[in-house]
Design an enzyme around this catalytic site. Sequence first.
Site, PDB file in Angstrom:
ATOM      1  CG  HIS A 131      -1.736   0.939   1.577  1.00 58.94           C
ATOM      2  ND1 HIS A 131      -1.403   1.702   2.010  1.00 58.94           N
ATOM      3  CD2 HIS A 131      -3.220   0.891   1.207  1.00 58.94           C
ATOM      4  CE1 HIS A 131      -2.934   2.744   1.661  1.00 58.94           C
ATOM      5  NE2 HIS A 131      -3.652   2.273   0.991  1.00 58.94           N
ATOM      6  CD  GLN A 210      -6.789  -4.659   4.274  1.00 61.11           C
ATOM      7  OE1 GLN A 210      -7.695  -5.305   4.356  1.00 61.11           O
ATOM      8  NE2 GLN A 210      -7.202  -3.286   3.598  1.00 61.11           N
ATOM      9  CE  LYS A 233      -7.394   0.054   6.740  1.00 62.76           C
ATOM     10  NZ  LYS A 233      -7.737  -0.103   4.341  1.00 62.76           N
ATOM     11  CB  CYS A 375      -3.937   3.274  -0.872  1.00 61.26           C
ATOM     12  SG  CYS A 375      -5.457   4.479  -1.364  1.00 61.26           S
TER      13      CYS A 375
HETATM   14  C1  LIG Z   1      -2.552  -3.017   3.791  1.00 62.83           C
HETATM   15  C2  LIG Z   1      -3.107  -1.313   4.279  1.00 62.83           C
HETATM   16  N1  LIG Z   1      -1.866  -0.697   4.322  1.00 62.83           N
HETATM   17  C3  LIG Z   1      -2.373   0.183   4.940  1.00 62.83           C
HETATM   18  C4  LIG Z   1      -3.251   1.138   5.122  1.00 62.83           C
HETATM   19  C5  LIG Z   1      -3.031   2.904   5.414  1.00 62.83           C
HETATM   20  O1  LIG Z   1      -4.554   3.084   6.235  1.00 62.83           O
HETATM   21  P1  LIG Z   1      -4.770   4.000   6.797  1.00 62.83           P
HETATM   22  O2  LIG Z   1      -5.470   4.505   5.518  1.00 62.83           O
HETATM   23  O3  LIG Z   1      -6.301   3.751   7.991  1.00 62.83           O
HETATM   24  O4  LIG Z   1      -4.086   5.142   7.691  1.00 62.83           O
HETATM   25  C6  LIG Z   1      -4.420   0.025   4.415  1.00 62.83           C
HETATM   26  C7  LIG Z   1      -5.917   0.635   4.674  1.00 62.83           C
HETATM   27  O5  LIG Z   1      -6.379   0.915   3.119  1.00 62.83           O
HETATM   28  C8  LIG Z   1      -4.339  -0.979   3.864  1.00 62.83           C
HETATM   29  O6  LIG Z   1      -5.256  -1.129   2.968  1.00 62.83           O
END
Ligand SMILES: Cc1ncc(COP(=O)(O)O)c(C=O)c1O
Lengths: 418, 154
Positions: A131, A210, A233, A375
Amino acid sequence: MSGTNTTTSSTDWAAIRADFPILRREIDGAPIVYLDSGNTSQKPRQVIEAMDDFLRTGYAPINRSAYRLAGWATDRYEGARAAVARLINAPSADEIVFTKNATESMNLIASSWGGANLREGDAVVLTHMEHHANIVPWQMLAERQGIELRWVPLTEDGQLDLADLDQLLDGAKAFSFTAMSNVLGTITPVAELCRRAHDAGALAIVDACQYVPHNVTDVQVWDADLVAFSSHKMVGPSGIGCLWGRMELLDAMPPFIGGGNMIADVRLDGFTTAPVPAKFEAGTPPIVEAIGLGAAVEYLEGIGMAEIRRHEMDLTRYALDTLTERYGDDIRIHGPDNVEVRGGVLSFEFRDIHPHDVSQVLDERNVCVRAGHHCAKPLMRLLGVNATARASLYLYNDRSDVDALADALDGATDIFGL
Amino acid sequence: MPGLEDLYREIILDHYRTPRNRGELPVPPARHAEGHNPLCGDEITVYLDVDGDGDDAIVSDVKVSGQGCSISQSSASMMSAAVKGKSVGEVRGLVRRFKSMMSIDTDGAEQADADISLGDLEALQGVVKFPVRIKCATLAWNTLTEALASSDPD
Ligand SMILES: Cc1ncc(COP(=O)(O)O)c(C=O)c1O
């Protein structure tokens, strides 16, 4: 420890679904089919009520005032920290740092640990399925400090290709990787990856954003060094995230954001920091959100993480089979087919119809999926697509949601006539 | 919710299936700009051959490349057909007119450009009822504006 209960399913999943008020809401006379939990999850009434009750009867500053109300609020806040520690089997609650979200946790790691420990030419190893939250903070550091980024490639079916891992790790200072891909659903062999990192003398950093909401997490079994995840999440509120780290590591890291609460003393000529975790929690924290997160952890523990994982494995298998049986070659679902190594995240291409249009047509049946790059643009490039549609499952979903998705996809064919 | 037929009008699907003016132009002499829709990852590049200077210069050729959803692609296709052969001044008026149809405030464009004909582009009117898609429809137009502004052809 929670989630280790392995008795056969006695969970009343319909009752669990009924805990989520929004799933009873209708739009245009029909219920919502929420398949976007990989993006953010819905909240059960237990979390909503805990926050509401705290706001009505318990709200006060934490760590700052001497009256009883403030003391109780502080206890509740610290109780949430203890709950999170229990959920991931952290050795100590003080090793849990509350942040804004997983993204901030990753930035804290790159900026604080990376800033203090990496020099020009030092290497950090990432993977092709990360991500942006586990890419951009390192790229920012690369711009500032000239570090080198190396990338673990993927196999054809969307798992990490570990064939050259030792070479990639050779001389590297850190290996930062996802425990579960938010695009492919792939669950990575975290414990093995931590061991390989350590064998190479590198730090093991895990993006568990996740993973934690859907699986039994044990940071000690993983033998990880730093782990990041988000409350929103895992049926908790948005606005709060977590960082877990080994105490001696956190203790040696410089502060990230400066201000109140993170100091032991401030003089005109400098400051000294408070002990971990306060050192990393500058300013007034998300107090109500922490109470909500604590309630979320208790809610998940009440069901058992192993039980949740089993439910989602069943449902993921059902979804993979239903969609491929119904649509054959017209649907291409990314990621591994084996649900032992994948979570309930299904990114798919459907009949050459752009994901944005797929999502629009599904929305007419109240089926909520994400369309976009998730993302994870480097991964999208690797898959050779600009975007995918993604359905993601959670504990409140059942087979009717998967059926609704499959039915609604027919509507896309009607309009685009392909 | 407004019906999908308001969004996916036949003429839109036609431009989506058979996009006009697809391709690239050699840069230079062409000007070009790239646009991204961060929401969904759509990418578009607009190429313009502009003959002359100032508002009277003529957009003698236009090409569009990239990928995207039916709304962004059809909007790009219709845009390319609409601006080809027009003067830069006319193109700017068209951009303002289109944006005001998308309910995007363009500083009193309403009156000044009310008589500019949108032709096929009227079909995109339904997008306004689906606010999330407005960004898709305007991507090509914002990119067009940037391409016009990139007088420095590189
Ligand atoms: C694998 C992963 N890492 C990091 C994030 C970032 O999370 P947040 O947007 O809550 O900071 C996400 C969220 O989509 C994610 O799916």
